[in-house]
Each structure stands twice: as C-alpha cells, then as structure tokens.
Design an enzyme around this catalytic site. Structure first.
Site, PDB file in Angstrom:
ATOM      1  N   HIS A 206       0.806  -1.223   0.000  1.00  0.00           N
ATOM      2  CA  HIS A 206       0.000   0.000   0.000  1.00  0.00           C
ATOM      3  C   HIS A 206       0.841   1.276   0.000  1.00  0.00           C
ATOM      4  O   HIS A 206       0.311   2.371  -0.118  1.00  0.00           O
ATOM      5  CB  HIS A 206      -0.934   0.056   1.210  1.00  0.00           C
ATOM      6  CG  HIS A 206      -0.242   0.407   2.491  1.00  0.00           C
ATOM      7  ND1 HIS A 206       0.444  -0.504   3.243  1.00  0.00           N
ATOM      8  CD2 HIS A 206      -0.106   1.597   3.133  1.00  0.00           C
ATOM      9  CE1 HIS A 206       0.952   0.098   4.289  1.00  0.00           C
ATOM     10  NE2 HIS A 206       0.646   1.377   4.264  1.00  0.00           N
TER      11      HIS A 206
HETATM   12  C1  UD1 Z   1      -2.134   5.975   5.251  1.00  0.00           C
HETATM   13  C2  UD1 Z   1      -0.861   6.542   5.833  1.00  0.00           C
HETATM   14  C3  UD1 Z   1       0.222   5.466   5.849  1.00  0.00           C
HETATM   15  C4  UD1 Z   1      -0.260   4.213   6.535  1.00  0.00           C
HETATM   16  C5  UD1 Z   1      -1.578   3.770   5.942  1.00  0.00           C
HETATM   17  C6  UD1 Z   1      -2.140   2.607   6.731  1.00  0.00           C
HETATM   18  C7  UD1 Z   1      -0.454   8.927   5.420  1.00  0.00           C
HETATM   19  C8  UD1 Z   1       0.307   9.904   4.622  1.00  0.00           C
HETATM   20  N1  UD1 Z   1      -0.353   7.645   5.024  1.00  0.00           N
HETATM   21  O1  UD1 Z   1      -1.862   5.630   3.902  1.00  0.00           O
HETATM   22  O2  UD1 Z   1       1.345   5.953   6.554  1.00  0.00           O
HETATM   23  O3  UD1 Z   1       0.698   3.211   6.365  1.00  0.00           O
HETATM   24  O4  UD1 Z   1      -2.518   4.844   5.991  1.00  0.00           O
HETATM   25  O5  UD1 Z   1      -3.020   1.848   5.989  1.00  0.00           O
HETATM   26  O6  UD1 Z   1      -1.122   9.282   6.363  1.00  0.00           O
HETATM   27  N2  UD1 Z   1      -9.153   4.903   0.732  1.00  0.00           N
HETATM   28  C9  UD1 Z   1     -10.390   4.313   0.624  1.00  0.00           C
HETATM   29  N3  UD1 Z   1     -11.042   4.002   1.794  1.00  0.00           N
HETATM   30  C10 UD1 Z   1     -10.540   4.247   3.020  1.00  0.00           C
HETATM   31  C11 UD1 Z   1      -9.283   4.862   3.107  1.00  0.00           C
HETATM   32  C12 UD1 Z   1      -8.598   5.174   1.960  1.00  0.00           C
HETATM   33  O7  UD1 Z   1     -10.892   4.070  -0.463  1.00  0.00           O
HETATM   34  O8  UD1 Z   1     -11.193   3.931   4.028  1.00  0.00           O
HETATM   35  C13 UD1 Z   1      -8.414   5.201  -0.508  1.00  0.00           C
HETATM   36  C14 UD1 Z   1      -8.680   6.579  -1.070  1.00  0.00           C
HETATM   37  O9  UD1 Z   1      -8.665   6.509  -2.462  1.00  0.00           O
HETATM   38  C15 UD1 Z   1      -7.465   7.368  -0.589  1.00  0.00           C
HETATM   39  C16 UD1 Z   1      -6.377   6.310  -0.612  1.00  0.00           C
HETATM   40  O10 UD1 Z   1      -7.025   5.101  -0.244  1.00  0.00           O
HETATM   41  O11 UD1 Z   1      -7.168   8.458  -1.411  1.00  0.00           O
HETATM   42  C17 UD1 Z   1      -5.237   6.589   0.325  1.00  0.00           C
HETATM   43  O12 UD1 Z   1      -5.700   6.786   1.658  1.00  0.00           O
HETATM   44  P1  UD1 Z   1      -4.846   7.679   2.687  1.00  0.00           P
HETATM   45  O13 UD1 Z   1      -5.435   7.586   4.016  1.00  0.00           O
HETATM   46  O14 UD1 Z   1      -4.632   9.029   2.118  1.00  0.00           O
HETATM   47  O15 UD1 Z   1      -3.440   7.005   2.655  1.00  0.00           O
HETATM   48  P2  UD1 Z   1      -3.034   5.492   2.881  1.00  0.00           P
HETATM   49  O16 UD1 Z   1      -2.410   4.981   1.625  1.00  0.00           O
HETATM   50  O17 UD1 Z   1      -4.179   4.737   3.426  1.00  0.00           O
HETATM   51  N1  UDP Z   2      -4.011  -5.186   8.764  1.00  0.00           N
HETATM   52  C1  UDP Z   2      -5.309  -5.677   8.893  1.00  0.00           C
HETATM   53  N2  UDP Z   2      -5.960  -6.064   7.759  1.00  0.00           N
HETATM   54  C2  UDP Z   2      -5.397  -5.994   6.511  1.00  0.00           C
HETATM   55  C3  UDP Z   2      -4.075  -5.487   6.420  1.00  0.00           C
HETATM   56  C4  UDP Z   2      -3.410  -5.083   7.554  1.00  0.00           C
HETATM   57  O1  UDP Z   2      -5.842  -5.771   9.998  1.00  0.00           O
HETATM   58  O2  UDP Z   2      -6.059  -6.368   5.525  1.00  0.00           O
HETATM   59  C5  UDP Z   2      -3.317  -4.758   9.987  1.00  0.00           C
HETATM   60  C6  UDP Z   2      -1.981  -5.392  10.189  1.00  0.00           C
HETATM   61  O3  UDP Z   2      -2.110  -6.626  10.842  1.00  0.00           O
HETATM   62  C7  UDP Z   2      -1.250  -4.352  11.020  1.00  0.00           C
HETATM   63  C8  UDP Z   2      -1.811  -3.058  10.506  1.00  0.00           C
HETATM   64  O4  UDP Z   2      -3.038  -3.377   9.866  1.00  0.00           O
HETATM   65  O5  UDP Z   2      -1.586  -4.482  12.393  1.00  0.00           O
HETATM   66  C9  UDP Z   2      -0.851  -2.454   9.549  1.00  0.00           C
HETATM   67  O6  UDP Z   2      -1.466  -1.439   8.853  1.00  0.00           O
HETATM   68  P1  UDP Z   2      -0.992  -0.939   7.429  1.00  0.00           P
HETATM   69  O7  UDP Z   2      -0.200  -1.983   6.754  1.00  0.00           O
HETATM   70  O8  UDP Z   2      -2.214  -0.441   6.749  1.00  0.00           O
HETATM   71  O9  UDP Z   2      -0.112   0.343   7.798  1.00  0.00           O
HETATM   72  P2  UDP Z   2       1.389   0.558   8.314  1.00  0.00           P
HETATM   73  O10 UDP Z   2       1.658  -0.333   9.455  1.00  0.00           O
HETATM   74  O11 UDP Z   2       2.286   0.331   7.141  1.00  0.00           O
HETATM   75  O12 UDP Z   2       1.398   2.008   8.680  1.00  0.00           O
END
Ligand code: UD1
Ligand code: UDP
Length: 368
Positions: A206
């Site tokens: 991601h």
């Molecule tokens: C964010 C965090 C990242 C973290 C990740 C955990 C920042 C800059 N990034 O990244 O550090 O590792 O969360 O998962 O804060 N979207 C949906 N539904 C949702 C959420 C997101 O469709 O419920 C889609 C949207 O198109 C959105 C994209 O995912 O634009 C990215 O979401 P965003 O929260 O901006 O960043 P993450 O990639 O989730």
């Molecule tokens: N996780 C989850 N379901 C998923 C993918 C990840 O519950 O489908 C959990 C995972 O076990 C971990 C956390 O989400 O505890 C990690 O989140 P993510 O990878 O989104 O973000 P990061 O840790 O890189 O910020």
C-alpha cells in the site's frame, strides 16, 4: 487527567486499542478518543472498533481522503476545535500518518503537551510522507514513547534530551500478544479461502512509493504472480492499491494462485500472518507482526525504519526493480533456514508503561 487520543488510520486503531485498555485501568485517567476519518471504509475502520473493543470515538471528524495538504489542513482545523472544547491535559498521537501530524500540530499550538507513541522511527527517506510526519511529530512532542533502542538512538542523534524519551517497547507487540490468543477461535478465514496452514505466502502492498509508480507496481504484482505459480499468494488489497491497479490498467490479475481479497479485520490478519510460510509486505506494522509470529519477511521497499529485523536476518529488503527480482527474493527466502533471535520489541507491556508514564508527568499538564 483528561487525555485526548487522536487516531484515523487502520494501524492506529490497533495501537490505540492496546493503549486504551491500559489507560482505562490507570486510576485518574479519562480518555477522549478522536477519529479523524482518514480511513472510513467499514473494513478499514469499523471492523477494528468492533473486534478490538476500542471505545466508540467521542468525535468522528469524517475528514476522508484528499491531497496531503488538504487532508492534513482539514484535520488540523477540526482537531483544534475538539481540543479547545475538551481542554485536555495531554494529547496522544500514534505512528506516522497525516492524522498523527495534524493531532500533534493542533495540540502544540494550543500549548497542550503531546505524547507520541512510536516515536523515533526513521527511514531517512524524506520523500516518504510518513518520514516527514514522524520527524515533525517527534519535534512537536513533549514525551516520546520509543518502541526500540534504535528509535532511542535516532532521537538522541537529533538532540532530544533523555528526560523526554521513554523506551517502552512496541504497543503492536502488546496487541499481537493480547489478540493472538483469540485468533484460532474467532477467525475462519483460512477455511473460507480453502488454504492449508503453512502452505502460502501472505502479501500486502500500500506504500505510495509502490502504488503511485506503475513500474514498481507492475514489478510487484508480476513478481507475486510468478511466485503464485509455485505457492499460493494471499493478498488483502488496500483501497489505495486497488485504485492504483485500476488506474494503470492492471486490475485484471489472472495469475493462478494469486488470491486478491478485500482488506480483512485484525483477527483474520493475525491468523493469516501466523499461518503463512512467508510474508511479503511494504507495511511497517506487518513487518513486525511477521517477526512476532516468527514468519520470515521480505520487505518490498528500498529501505525500512525497522532495521533490527533486517539485522537479525528475519527481514530481507527487496526493492521492486523487476518482477524477476521480486520472485527471486521471495522464493529464495522460502528455502532459507532461520535461527531464533532475541526479543527486540519489549516484553509486551508497552501500553502499561505508557499509561504509567503519563500519570507520572500529569503534574506538567496545564489543566485537568
Ligand atoms: C495511510 C498513511 C500510511 C499508513 C496507511 C495505513 C499517510 C500519509 N499515510 O496511507 O502511513 O501506512 O494509511 O493503511 O497518512 N481509501 C479508501 N477508503 C478508506 C481509506 C482510503 O478508499 O477507508 C483510498 C482513497 O482513495 C485514498 C487512498 O485510499 O485516497 C489513500 O488513503 P490515505 O489515508 O490518504 O493514505 P493510505 O495509503 O491509506
Ligand atoms: N491489517 C489488517 N488487515 C489488513 C491489512 C493489515 O488488519 O487487511 C493490519 C496489520 O495486521 C497491522 C496493521 O493493519 O496491524 C498495519 O497497517 P498498514 O499496513 O495499513 O499500515 P502501516 O503499518 O504500514 O502504517
């Protein structure tokens, strides 16, 4: 003492669940939970509140997605209003997302002391949005809860006084230990997928660096496709990645053995992790959970902030330069022997240590 805890993204719900339980058990602490709404799909948010007994947020700010400045700015404005209303003694923020930075910045400007859980992590790559969030949040914080000795060393190098740094261990380890016991009884996912334990690779992708670069994304998915010809690959797809695959015309992944599934809840995820032969990921949390489950990990990045796992031989970096490089890295690790390393993330009591430390510094709070 009143604490406002700010969460918004999936990994923060898991970290906050561990800490929230300890705050509840600590005498004299009242926690007010704020959800920024950065993550909002049911399988990115609601499922964690339901499974992890995290209290319903007192404030759901429903900020949603957006460009960095737009999203962080809207959070800042909304969090500030909450803090002005609640007048907490402390604000607690988790990890390195835009919700983390917005929470820290809103609080410090109001002279509300900030505690940062998972402080001191550094990838030393300022192009990562998370790295910018980490550095700025640490420097806005009064108390830095570091998960590892490496994190402490990073903070010292940046000039933080020892009095502000608390080496408490990793709250994600607390969570994995606590919820790990519930996994077998509550998660039927492997049976639903028709997959045998210890016969598959679990993957997650991601990170913006991978999803927003079509060459890297293609290298990863074609590489996983090659691996899937030999051993099933299960990949719960983050919505960012699903959107990127669609954007670049890669949504039709027809590789035999590659199971693209919706994001799963934490209990399902722990079950998937603990039964995997190998984990391939660009997630920070999943790298550590692989180690908690003693499953070898390949990190689909150029570098990692969790360097101790690479040093211990449990994690191998595989920059997504080509599908061949990814496939070789994964298939190579599957055959590699592994020795048992020492515990690197504390003893599973980081959350209690955080609650105790917050009680200890309560007299510095400007209001109750
Ligand atoms: C964010 C965090 C990242 C973290 C990740 C955990 C920042 C800059 N990034 O990244 O550090 O590792 O969360 O998962 O804060 N979207 C949906 N539904 C949702 C959420 C997101 O469709 O419920 C889609 C949207 O198109 C959105 C994209 O995912 O634009 C990215 O979401 P965003 O929260 O901006 O960043 P993450 O990639 O989730
Ligand atoms: N996780 C989850 N379901 C998923 C993918 C990840 O519950 O489908 C959990 C995972 O076990 C971990 C956390 O989400 O505890 C990690 O989140 P993510 O990878 O989104 O973000 P990061 O840790 O890189 O910020």
């Amino acid at each position: 003492m009143k604490i406002v805890a700010i969460v918004g993204a999936r990994p923060q719900f898991i970290k906050a669940a561990a800490v929230s339980r300890s705050l509840k058990a600590a005498p004299g602490i009242e926690e007010v939970l704020v959800h920024t709404g950065q993550h909002y799909d049911d399988n990115m948010s609601r499922v964690f509140f339901q499974e992890l007994e995290l209290p319903e947020p007192s404030y759901d700010l429903a900020i949603g997605s957006g460009a960095h400045g737009e999203q962080t700015g809207r959070m800042l404005e909304a969090i500030e209003r909450v803090l002005v209303t609640e007048k907490p003694g402390w604000a607690v923020v988790y990890g390195d997302t835009n919700s983390t930075l917005a929470g820290a910045l809103a609080a410090v400007k109001l002279h509300i002391p900030v505690a940062h859980v998972e402080a001191g992590l550094r990838s030393f790559d300022r192009r990562m949005p998370e790295e910018v969030n980490r550095v700025l949040t640490d420097h806005a914080s009064d108390v830095l809860f570091a998960p590892t000795a490496t994190a402490v060393a990073n903070l010292r190098r940046e000039g933080f006084a020892d009095a502000r740094i608390h080496l408490v261990g990793d709250v994600m380890y607390d969570a994995a230990l606590y919820y790990g016991t519930a996994v077998k009884s509550r998660s039927p996912l492997l049976e639903e997928l028709g997959i045998e334990p210890k016969s598959y690779v679990l993957a997650t992708v991601h990170r913006a660096d991978n999803t927003d670069d079509p060459d890297r994304l293609r290298a990863i998915f074609d590489g996983l496709g090659k691996v899937a010809a030999q051993i099933p690959v299960v990949l719960p797809l983050h919505p960012r990645t699903r959107a990127a695959l669609e954007r670049y015309g890669m949504a039709e992944q027809t590789h035999r053995g590659l199971h693209l599934i919706d994001p799963v809840g934490y209990l399902d995820m722990l079950r998937l992790e603990s039964n995997a032969t190998l984990i391939a990921t660009d997630s920070g949390g999943v790298q550590k959970e692989a180690f908690f489950c003693r499953v070898p990990c390949v990190t689909l990045r150029n570098e990692t902030e969790w360097t101790e796992l690479v040093d211990a031989g449990w994690n191998r970096l595989a920059p997504p330069t080509s599908s061949e490089a990814i496939a070789a890295a994964l298939l190579g690790v599957i055959e590699a022997p592994h020795t048992a390393p020492a515990d690197l993330f504390g003893g599973g009591h980081a959350s209690e240590a955080i609650a105790q430390a917050l009680l200890g510094v309560a007299d510095r709070a400007p209001s109750s």
